[in-house]
Structures are given as C-alpha cells and as structure tokens.
Design a protein around this motif. Structure first.
Motif, PDB file in Angstrom:
ATOM      1  N   VAL A   8       0.750  -1.219   0.016  1.00 17.58           N
ATOM      2  CA  VAL A   8      -0.110  -0.084  -0.045  1.00 17.58           C
ATOM      3  C   VAL A   8       1.004   1.191   0.094  1.00 17.58           C
ATOM      4  CG1 VAL A   8      -1.666   1.353   1.501  1.00 17.58           C
ATOM      5  CG2 VAL A   8      -1.627  -1.055   1.204  1.00 17.58           C
ATOM      6  N   THR A   9       0.732   2.073  -0.996  1.00 20.04           N
ATOM      7  CA  THR A   9       1.610   3.307  -1.152  1.00 20.04           C
ATOM      8  C   THR A   9       1.165   4.393  -0.650  1.00 20.04           C
ATOM      9  OG1 THR A   9       0.870   3.623  -3.329  1.00 20.04           O
ATOM     10  CG2 THR A   9       2.784   2.107  -3.198  1.00 20.04           C
ATOM     11  N   ALA A  10      -0.436   4.288  -0.636  1.00 18.42           N
ATOM     12  CA  ALA A  10      -1.003   5.893  -0.046  1.00 18.42           C
ATOM     13  C   ALA A  10      -2.495   5.410   0.737  1.00 18.42           C
ATOM     14  CB  ALA A  10      -1.436   6.685  -1.200  1.00 18.42           C
ATOM     15  N   ARG A  11      -2.703   6.291   1.407  1.00 16.25           N
ATOM     16  CA  ARG A  11      -3.898   5.937   2.075  1.00 16.25           C
ATOM     17  C   ARG A  11      -5.078   6.997   2.008  1.00 16.25           C
ATOM     18  NH1 ARG A  11      -3.542   3.890   8.110  1.00 16.25           N
ATOM     19  NH2 ARG A  11      -5.851   4.122   7.755  1.00 16.25           N
ATOM     20  N   ARG A  12      -6.258   6.679   2.160  1.00 11.16           N
ATOM     21  CA  ARG A  12      -7.287   7.354   2.036  1.00 11.16           C
ATOM     22  C   ARG A  12      -7.403   8.502   0.874  1.00 11.16           C
ATOM     23  NH1 ARG A  12     -10.907   6.067   5.111  1.00 11.16           N
ATOM     24  NH2 ARG A  12     -12.431   7.884   4.259  1.00 11.16           N
ATOM     25  N   ARG A  22       4.952   1.127 -12.086  1.00 12.55           N
ATOM     26  CA  ARG A  22       3.834   1.909 -11.396  1.00 12.55           C
ATOM     27  C   ARG A  22       3.511   3.211 -12.293  1.00 12.55           C
ATOM     28  NH1 ARG A  22       2.130   1.620  -6.388  1.00 12.55           N
ATOM     29  NH2 ARG A  22       1.066   3.634  -6.579  1.00 12.55           N
ATOM     30  N   PRO A  27     -15.507   4.821  -0.325  1.00 11.88           N
ATOM     31  CA  PRO A  27     -14.510   3.997   0.151  1.00 11.88           C
ATOM     32  C   PRO A  27     -13.192   5.002   0.244  1.00 11.88           C
ATOM     33  CG  PRO A  27     -15.331   3.049  -1.859  1.00 11.88           C
ATOM     34  CD  PRO A  27     -16.340   4.069  -1.562  1.00 11.88           C
ATOM     35  N   ARG A  28     -12.989   5.614  -0.654  1.00 11.51           N
ATOM     36  CA  ARG A  28     -11.998   6.686  -0.543  1.00 11.51           C
ATOM     37  C   ARG A  28     -12.337   7.950  -0.668  1.00 11.51           C
ATOM     38  NH1 ARG A  28      -6.277   4.651  -0.766  1.00 11.51           N
ATOM     39  NH2 ARG A  28      -6.491   2.497  -1.505  1.00 11.51           N
ATOM     40  N   SER A  29     -11.695   8.937  -0.074  1.00  9.75           N
ATOM     41  CA  SER A  29     -12.050  10.212   0.154  1.00  9.75           C
ATOM     42  C   SER A  29     -11.985  11.121  -1.286  1.00  9.75           C
ATOM     43  CB  SER A  29     -11.536  10.984   1.297  1.00  9.75           C
ATOM     44  OG  SER A  29     -10.316  11.098   1.105  1.00  9.75           O
ATOM     45  N   SER A  56      -6.923   9.438  -4.372  1.00  8.78           N
ATOM     46  CA  SER A  56      -6.676   8.472  -3.640  1.00  8.78           C
ATOM     47  C   SER A  56      -7.444   7.018  -4.113  1.00  8.78           C
ATOM     48  CB  SER A  56      -6.853   8.544  -2.086  1.00  8.78           C
ATOM     49  OG  SER A  56      -8.179   8.375  -1.830  1.00  8.78           O
ATOM     50  N   ALA A  58      -4.900   5.913  -6.505  1.00  3.07           N
ATOM     51  CA  ALA A  58      -3.753   5.325  -5.831  1.00  3.07           C
ATOM     52  C   ALA A  58      -4.086   3.774  -5.548  1.00  3.07           C
ATOM     53  CB  ALA A  58      -3.149   5.819  -4.555  1.00  3.07           C
ATOM     54  N   ASP A  65      -1.906   0.651  -6.577  1.00  2.00           N
ATOM     55  CA  ASP A  65      -1.498  -0.625  -5.871  1.00  2.00           C
ATOM     56  C   ASP A  65      -1.799  -1.909  -6.387  1.00  2.00           C
ATOM     57  OD1 ASP A  65      -0.132   1.493  -4.578  1.00  2.00           O
ATOM     58  OD2 ASP A  65      -1.291   1.443  -2.796  1.00  2.00           O
TER      59      ASP A  65
END
Lengths: 214, 214
Positions: free
Chosen positions: A210-214, B89, B187-189, B193, B196, B200
C-alpha cells in the motif's frame, strides 16, 4: 391428490426460477418484468411469479439460494481440508473455487455467472445478493484467513481489495460463461484453469504493498 | 439565422447526450429507449435521438466520444512525461489516472463512470465502447510499457490481466461515483486516492507469478 398438486407447484416454481435466471442473465434484471418471466415459462397465469415468489427482489434471492447451498457446501469442505494452512493461495482458492467448481458441475449452458454479474452491478439488487451469497459464514472464515496472511492493511484497503476480488471473480466467470454459450473461444479452456488464473491474480492483489492511504 | 438554427441543433444534441448518459447510468442501456431519452430531454419530437444520432449504438458511442478526447489527451501528456520510465507503477498510472482525473475535473455529480460500467457489462455495446475508449493509440502504448516491465506472461494471461484491470478500474470508479451521488461515504475520500488504491492493486496483478496455464 394434495401431493400431486404440490409436485406441480414445485415444478412450476423450478421452471420459473430457471426461466428468470436465463432472462435476467441475458437482458438484465431491470429489463425483464415478472409478467415476462411468467409468459416465457409458459404460465397462463401472468401473476405466477407473484404467487410463487412475491416481488422481483424475492425472485432474485430465490435464484441465488438455488446455487448458494452447493457453493457454500464446497467452501465448507475446502476449509475443513486446509484447516490452518499458512499458504495464502489456499485461502484465496476458497474464495474462487467453490463457485468455479459449482459452475463446472452444472454442465453447459449455465446462466448463473451472468445472472450474478447482472444483479451485483445493479444498485437495487446488489445488497441482498451480496448478503445471501458472499456474507456467509464460510466466506467470513475465508476472508479472516486471507487477512491473517496478507500484509497488514488499513481497513478501507481491506474492503477495497475484497470488493476488487469479487468483481474479478464474478465478471471473469460471466465472461467465460458467455463465450462458452456463444461458441466463441473462451480465454481459458476449463473452469479449473479459469480458477487458477483468478487465484494467481487475487494473491497478487492481496500481497500488493500500500503506497497511499485515504 | 442559419447559425442560430445550428446553435439550437448543437444545444439539443448536447442535451440529449447528457440526458442519455444519466438515464443509461441509472437504469442500464437496455432498459431505456431512444423515445424515453427524447422525452426526458424535453423534446417534443420523439425521434430526436434518431434525427441527431441514428441508432442507440451511435448514441452510446457519441457519449463515449464526449469524454474520451479529454481522457486521451491526459494519457498522451502523462506518457510524454514518463518517457521510458523503468517503474511499472508509472505505466499502470497511465491506465488509471487519465480517467480518474477526468472524472475529478467534471465536478459532482458525474454519470460517466456508471455509464461505462453499464455499457461494458452489456454484450451488445461492450465491443464498440472498448474499441472507442480502450483500444486507442495511447492505451496501446501504455500496455506495451506495462508488458515490457511485467514478468514474461503467456499471451492468454496478458489478455486476462488486462481485462481484469479494466474491470477493476471501471467498477471501482462507478462505485465511488454512486456513493458520491447518493451521499453515502465513498470508500476513498478523493479521486486521487481512489487512483492510488487502483494502481497499487493493478501493480500486484501484473507482478503476480503464473502458477498454471490454460
């Protein structure tokens, strides 16, 4: 006499289920009315679906239940075999193979994979279908096994990857089913190797950093 | 005068496109007739779609073209930036981000992601849509970059993984669009993201070892 009547009732029910599954698979759940299902099943009573099942929602769930018992049983058996395997592939297999083996067991043609692809793409039906077919006890156990062996993932990434996995399984199976039905060359020659391709890719998804969150 | 007439023609065309996209996204392409599109767009002439676009097929392709130019331009720009990057990537990003950035640029609500999910699930429309939106020059270049950097894969596995990637992108974007529209927590803001998370997972799919063939 009362047995004969109930046998006929069961036959009609069965016929309506098979007809609805085929029509929903080919045209989508939205595009087919309960009346069209009754007619295509050769019922003189246009309200046969209503009489035997209730709403279209109930009919959709009834179709899922026709299959989910066999899928569930296969998964429970597989889980008993792998017990506490330390190999992620074994657990991912328990997500994929119960469905592909069930589809293989039905012979050809099948409609269930395309039916599932249709109903899980539809916002109104998806939730109940997912609850019936996916949020089962054996599926929960399988997912727990995967999460134990996958790298530590933030909750939203777990949910995301679990959803991605479902998409891949449902649509790859639907794709193969369609190719078999239309007589075009399916991408894989057997359900067994379709399952192998899915397991490979899903293991890749679960292991991806996982490279980035939210 | 003739300019005025042509302006009104363009306005009507635009209105029909936007209306069709929304209706197809919500109900599916099969469930909505050209007549319903014309009516919902407030056209007194029920044949407005036929007059401006031709068949439903042509209408679907016209909607795709409204968006694909912007998506294509973004991808071409990204490709020029990464040139011959040795990082997988970067190439996978060129598959994912042109669409997510285009969707982000449209503001809210958008319908295009759900529209694409509907038409690419439909056997009759999928092929033309895939040809329009996916089999473009920039997409081919991107895919070549990915295949250069991914482990050596049998041809059927390449096709399989490329198809899986498309499924993941299309349905994850549609899912987010729906959540935004319905006001439920996506699920993502952000689209950023979401991209992203997709990059991944897709890198994971492309790098996954192949354990079995055909």
């Amino acid at each position: 006499m009362s047995t004969g009547k109930s046998d006929r009732g069961n036959e009609t029910r069965e016929l309506l289920l098979v007809t609805a599954e085929r029509l929903f698979a080919e045209y989508g759940v939205e595009a087919v009315s309960n009346r069209q299902v009754s007619e295509a099943a050769g019922q003189s009573n246009n309200f046969a679906v209503g009489y035997h099942f209730g709403t279209k929602d109930d009919l959709v769930v009834a179709i899922v239940r026709c299959h989910s018992e066999s899928v569930e049983r296969r998964r429970t058996d597989m889980l008993a075999e792998i017990t506490s395997s330390p190999d992620l592939r074994d657990w991912v297999s328990c997500i994929v193979r119960p469905l592909t083996e069930h589809l293989a067991s039905l012979g050809s043609p099948t409609w269930y994979a395309r039916f599932i692809a249709q109903v899980t793409t539809h916002p109104a039906y998806r939730e109940r279908v997912v609850n019936e077919a996916v949020s089962t006890r054996s599926m929960q156990q399988t997912l727990e096994g995967i999460l134990r062996l996958a790298p530590r993932l933030p909750e939203e990434v777990r949910q995301e990857r679990s959803y991605m996995g479902r998409l891949m399984i449902v649509h790859m199976c639907a794709e193969r089913e369609r190719a078999l039905h239309e007589g075009t060359a399916p991408p894989r020659s057997t359900w067994e190797s379709t399952a192998a391709g899915l397991v490979d890719a899903l293991v890749g998804v679960w292991l991806a950093p996982v490279t980035a969150r939210r």
